[in-house]
Motif scaffolding. Structure first.
Motif, mmCIF file in Angstrom:
data_model
loop_
_atom_site.group_PDB
_atom_site.id
_atom_site.type_symbol
_atom_site.label_atom_id
_atom_site.label_comp_id
_atom_site.label_asym_id
_atom_site.label_seq_id
_atom_site.Cartn_x
_atom_site.Cartn_y
_atom_site.Cartn_z
ATOM 1 N N LYS A 72 28.812 -34.516 -28.120
ATOM 2 C CA LYS A 72 29.845 -34.447 -29.159
ATOM 3 C C LYS A 72 30.776 -35.634 -28.947
ATOM 4 N N ILE A 73 31.054 -36.365 -30.017
ATOM 5 C CA ILE A 73 31.989 -37.488 -29.919
ATOM 6 C C ILE A 73 33.399 -36.957 -30.133
ATOM 7 N N VAL A 74 34.295 -37.244 -29.178
ATOM 8 C CA VAL A 74 35.665 -36.747 -29.279
ATOM 9 C C VAL A 74 36.680 -37.872 -29.470
ATOM 10 N N CYS A 75 36.232 -39.113 -29.275
ATOM 11 C CA CYS A 75 37.165 -40.228 -29.440
ATOM 12 C C CYS A 75 36.403 -41.516 -29.754
ATOM 13 N N VAL A 76 36.938 -42.282 -30.700
ATOM 14 C CA VAL A 76 36.422 -43.616 -31.016
ATOM 15 C C VAL A 76 37.624 -44.546 -31.118
ATOM 16 N N SER A 93 40.549 -39.487 -32.759
ATOM 17 C CA SER A 93 40.174 -38.466 -31.786
ATOM 18 C C SER A 93 40.452 -37.093 -32.368
ATOM 19 N N GLY A 94 39.780 -36.094 -31.830
ATOM 20 C CA GLY A 94 40.005 -34.745 -32.328
ATOM 21 C C GLY A 94 38.857 -33.820 -31.991
ATOM 22 N N ASP A 95 39.065 -32.547 -32.274
ATOM 23 C CA ASP A 95 38.046 -31.527 -31.998
ATOM 24 C C ASP A 95 37.024 -31.438 -33.125
ATOM 25 N N ASP A 96 37.431 -31.821 -34.332
ATOM 26 C CA ASP A 96 36.540 -31.763 -35.498
ATOM 27 C C ASP A 96 35.726 -33.062 -35.554
ATOM 28 N N GLU A 97 34.523 -33.013 -35.015
ATOM 29 C CA GLU A 97 33.703 -34.218 -34.909
ATOM 30 C C GLU A 97 33.355 -34.787 -36.280
ATOM 31 N N LEU A 101 34.172 -38.567 -37.505
ATOM 32 C CA LEU A 101 33.113 -39.510 -37.859
ATOM 33 C C LEU A 101 33.250 -40.027 -39.286
ATOM 34 N N LEU A 102 33.759 -39.213 -40.189
ATOM 35 C CA LEU A 102 34.007 -39.682 -41.557
ATOM 36 C C LEU A 102 35.066 -40.776 -41.564
ATOM 37 N N GLN A 103 36.115 -40.598 -40.770
ATOM 38 C CA GLN A 103 37.160 -41.611 -40.668
ATOM 39 C C GLN A 103 36.613 -42.896 -40.053
ATOM 40 N N ILE A 136 24.300 -38.451 -38.519
ATOM 41 C CA ILE A 136 23.178 -37.775 -39.187
ATOM 42 C C ILE A 136 23.230 -36.273 -38.921
ATOM 43 N N ILE A 137 23.453 -35.895 -37.664
ATOM 44 C CA ILE A 137 23.513 -34.478 -37.286
ATOM 45 C C ILE A 137 24.628 -33.759 -38.037
ATOM 46 N N ASN A 138 25.720 -34.478 -38.315
ATOM 47 C CA ASN A 138 26.845 -33.890 -39.039
ATOM 48 C C ASN A 138 26.732 -34.047 -40.552
#
Length: 233
Positions: A72-76, A93-97, A101-103, A136-138
């Protein structure tokens, strides 16, 4: 050595954790994924032979963040250098992956239109496939700036500082920490949070702010590495 204008480079780093706190919780909240982890357990042992003897739970905690299907990506964090030399950073960053990822995709797509290059350490083997697969998974179409299976080699807009450092010797060492030490750049790995502690910092201690700070440090040193490479005479 680096011919691309630094003002056209988007520096990027990501932080990942396992998709669940541990294997036991994965069996309860995502049993299908837990079944897949069990099927691939031997793969993990072959990929990381130093983990032989550890339990499924221990290996899930230690390694799931490295594999997109279980992560799970939590920060970019991203940064670019403005024409006046200032460095502008933006961290998601956040809990809602999915929302994160949309941002990230929105910013990557804007940079794609402006003909930016991506830059990261181990970018091609980790950050790019991790971002693309997690999108893709999301249910998200991956950003156009991320090279895909049909991207021609000369169309890839990615500068991988690990690839540069290895200089064609793919068995050579080249961690970001090592590169910084040899180039007299302050290491980003001397804080409370380091890569191997991100999973527990997120799931057990809820230290998303500290994880974000750590991620930003990696981006900052990427800028310094490219600056030094561009100054070579």
């Amino acid at each position: 050595m680096i011919n691309i204008p630094i003002s056209k480079i988007l520096f990027l780093d990501i932080e990942t954790v396992g998709g669940c706190p541990d294997y036991e919780s994965c069996t309860r909240f995502n049993p299908e994924l837990a079944d897949q982890f069990e099927k691939y357990f031997d793969w993990f042992l072959k990929r990381f032979p130093e983990d032989i003897g550890l339990s499924k739970d221990e290996i899930f905690i230690k390694r799931s963040a490295l594999v997109p299907e279980f992560a799970k990506i939590v920060c970019v964090s991203m940064a670019f250098v403005m024409d006046n030399g200032d460095v502008k950073k933006q961290t998601f960053s956040g809990d809602d992956e999915k929302e994160l990822l949309l941002q990230v995709r929105n910013l990557l797509d804007r940079c794609h239109k402006l003909d930016f290059y991506l830059c990261g350490h181990n970018l091609k083997n980790f950050d790019i496939p991790m971002l693309a697969k997690r999108m893709i998974i999301n249910g998200i179409l991956p950003a156009k700036l991320l090279p895909s299976y049909d991207t021609k080699p000369w169309e890839v807009k990615a500068i991988d500082t690990k690839e540069i450092w290895q200089y064609g010797a793919y068995t050579s060492i080249g961690s970001l920490d090592l590169v910084c030490s040899t180039m007299d750049i302050p290491t980003p790995k001397d804080g409370e949070i380091t890569g191997d502690k991100v999973h527990s910092a997120y799931w057990e201690e809820q230290k998303l702010k500290e994880i974000s700070d750590y991620c930003e440090k990696d981006v900052e040193v990427l800028v310094e590495i490219i600056k030094k490479l561009k100054e070579l005479k």
